[in-house]
Design a protein around this motif. Structure first.
Motif, PDB file in Angstrom:
ATOM      1  N   UNK A 196       0.846  -1.205   0.000  1.00 54.97           N
ATOM      2  CA  UNK A 196       0.000   0.000   0.000  1.00 54.97           C
ATOM      3  C   UNK A 196       0.872   1.243   0.000  1.00 54.97           C
ATOM      4  N   UNK A 197       0.446   2.259  -0.767  1.00 62.42           N
ATOM      5  CA  UNK A 197       1.332   3.410  -0.948  1.00 62.42           C
ATOM      6  C   UNK A 197       0.668   4.762  -0.757  1.00 62.42           C
ATOM      7  N   UNK A 198      -0.663   4.821  -0.808  1.00 59.29           N
ATOM      8  CA  UNK A 198      -1.335   6.118  -0.713  1.00 59.29           C
ATOM      9  C   UNK A 198      -1.688   6.400   0.744  1.00 59.29           C
ATOM     10  N   UNK A 199      -1.078   7.417   1.311  1.00 54.96           N
ATOM     11  CA  UNK A 199      -1.315   7.746   2.716  1.00 54.96           C
ATOM     12  C   UNK A 199      -2.781   8.026   3.000  1.00 54.96           C
ATOM     13  N   UNK A 206       2.122   3.594  11.258  1.00 53.67           N
ATOM     14  CA  UNK A 206       3.438   3.242  11.773  1.00 53.67           C
ATOM     15  C   UNK A 206       3.850   4.215  12.876  1.00 53.67           C
ATOM     16  N   UNK A 207       4.164   3.640  14.023  1.00 56.76           N
ATOM     17  CA  UNK A 207       4.673   4.403  15.163  1.00 56.76           C
ATOM     18  C   UNK A 207       3.775   5.601  15.482  1.00 56.76           C
ATOM     19  N   UNK A 208       2.454   5.355  15.475  1.00 52.97           N
ATOM     20  CA  UNK A 208       1.501   6.389  15.837  1.00 52.97           C
ATOM     21  C   UNK A 208       1.021   7.248  14.689  1.00 52.97           C
ATOM     22  N   UNK A 209       1.679   7.172  13.545  1.00 50.77           N
ATOM     23  CA  UNK A 209       1.244   7.939  12.378  1.00 50.77           C
ATOM     24  C   UNK A 209       0.175   7.143  11.631  1.00 50.77           C
ATOM     25  N   UNK A 210      -1.091   7.602  11.646  1.00 52.72           N
ATOM     26  CA  UNK A 210      -2.176   6.805  11.055  1.00 52.72           C
ATOM     27  C   UNK A 210      -2.188   6.791   9.542  1.00 52.72           C
ATOM     28  N   UNK A 211      -1.389   7.642   8.920  1.00 60.43           N
ATOM     29  CA  UNK A 211      -1.368   7.724   7.455  1.00 60.43           C
ATOM     30  C   UNK A 211       0.059   7.581   6.940  1.00 60.43           C
ATOM     31  N   UNK A 212       0.641   6.430   7.250  1.00 62.62           N
ATOM     32  CA  UNK A 212       2.019   6.168   6.843  1.00 62.62           C
ATOM     33  C   UNK A 212       2.054   5.613   5.421  1.00 62.62           C
ATOM     34  N   UNK A 213       3.254   5.523   4.881  1.00 60.47           N
ATOM     35  CA  UNK A 213       3.488   5.038   3.525  1.00 60.47           C
ATOM     36  C   UNK A 213       4.544   3.940   3.591  1.00 60.47           C
TER      37      UNK A 213
END
Length: 423
Positions: A196-199, A206-213
């Protein structure tokens, strides 16, 4: 005007959907036969791209069926070929194009070009991963693709979570060793190209970031994977977002599907399941959210990934596009074939104009036991969905579905009987 003589159809199968053969051993089929299912270690070692002689194993024909015993041979793509024959395509005008699904998307596009040129022009019908191969083809030959239309069924246009899980932990597959599957999957460039690539899709936290890439925040991967991730990121970024040919995306909805990966340093990645896909590919990915051009989108409510091309509404869509006969689309489904007493039953309906667009004034409803339930549009899936309360005592229930819009000459209507599981 309709087109009574459409160009030939090229079928591009999905991941796992092409036979892999050993060209040194008289094209012995390595993937997939009944026998190979019980020899998982040998098969996984043979198709590994980083051990032995990887060029020895090559793609063969598409996987039409697996002979189990006697006349019992579960169908894969055989039914799709038969469907095209049933609507008037001569056998020579239904072209099965097998791809080495382990390799990068560009690996087979020159052979695909040669096959299309021999046909003159073609319509591409691609299932799952095959749709990404088709988009790579359109990227390379965008100036003169010789393609009249592209139809994708359950294609992970924006990545998927099952292959992400396979890279990190392995997945359940015929009871094979998860760790062995994981190690083998890590040798396939294609596996990384399905990340998956679209934030904006929210597939990866990842590590609390809900819109990671997954391509840029790579702390989830070990060092051996970083080069492959970088290569895959370049391939995915190059896929055309504005499609140069008429396209239709057919996708399933509301089935439990891996739709989110949640991780942090030094912790095992968790893969979440939500009713937001076809059981394999998330709806937002298979519907090609954000892709532009002459694109039509059609939902198959509760459609199952591996069988999307077998559903009657999907076949009607394909026929109408291939013969250029635009018609309104109607499809419906229930969350279970039989309802459970005292528990709600999901009902989903897709209603589209001949252009594939939603009707702005659609009125969709179901009547159960004389009670009328309006069904609202569900922006996440693109179809109409609601849960209907079921009685506490088991009994057959008559239902009537009506879907209407001001520009329809008459409403779509369906009726039938809901049967309890514990009747």
């Amino acid at each position: 005007m309709s087109n009574p003589n459409p160009s030939p159809v090229v079928i591009i199968p999905g991941y796992y959907g092409t036979l892999l053969v050993d060209q040194v051993a008289n094209d012995q089929v390595i993937w997939l036969t009944l026998g190979s299912m019980f020899e998982s270690g040998e098969v996984l070692d043979a198709i590994n791209l980083e051990t032995g002689d990887p060029d020895r194993i090559v793609s063969g024909g598409i996987l039409e069926e697996i002979q189990i015993v006697g006349n019992w041979a579960p169908n894969f793509y055989k039914t799709l070929r038969m469907f095209f024959g049933s609507i008037g395509f001569a056998p020579e005008n239904v072209i099965s194009f097998g791809v080495d699904w382990r390799r990068t998307l560009s690996f087979n596009v020159d052979q695909l070009r040669a096959r299309i040129e021999r046909a003159g022009r073609a319509n591409i019908v691609a299932h799952s991963h095959g749709g990404l191969v088709a988009r790579e083809y359109l990227r390379k030959f965008k100036d003169d693709p010789k393609v009249d239309s592209l139809i994708t069924l359950g294609t992970p246009h924006k990545g998927m979570l099952v292959t992400f899980e396979a890279l990190l932990q392995g997945i359940n597959f015929f009871g094979w060793s998860k760790s062995h599957l994981m190690k083998t999957a890590r040798t396939f460039p294609s596996t990384f190209e399905l990340l998956p690539f679209d934030r904006a899709d929210g597939f990866f936290q990842w590590d609390g970031n809900p819109n990671a890439d997954a391509f840029t925040q790579t702390a989830w991967a070990d060092a051996s994977m970083l080069g492959k991730i970088a290569d895959a990121a370049g391939v995915v970024a190059g896929l055309p977002k504005d499609l140069p040919v008429k396209s239709a995306f057919i996708y399933g909805t509301h089935r439990d599907t891996r739709t989110r990966a949640v991780g942090s340093p030094n912790k095992k990645m968790k893969f979440e399941t939500h009713p937001a896909g076809d059981g394999t590919v998330p709806t937002v990915s298979a519907s090609g959210s954000g892709l532009t051009g002459s694109v039509e989108r059609y939902a198959i409510p509760f459609g199952v990934h591996s069988r999307l091309f077998d559903y009657s509404p999907a076949q009607t869509i394909m026929k109408n596009i291939l013969f250029d006969r635009p018609m309104a689309h109607f499809a419906f489904g229930f969350s279970r074939e039989m309802y459970m007493t005292g528990k709600p039953l999901g009902v989903a309906i897709d209603l589209r104009a001949p252009s594939g667009a939603l009707f702005p004034d659609a009125d969709v409803r179901i009547n159960v036991r004389g009670q009328d339930f309006p069904i609202p549009h569900d922006p996440a899936s693109g179809d109409y969905f609601r849960e209907i309360p079921m009685p506490s005592s088991p009994q057959p229930l008559l239902y009537k579905i009506t879907a209407n819009a001001s520009t329809l000459s008459e409403p779509f209507k369906e009726s039938g009987m809901l049967v309890p599981m514990n009747h």
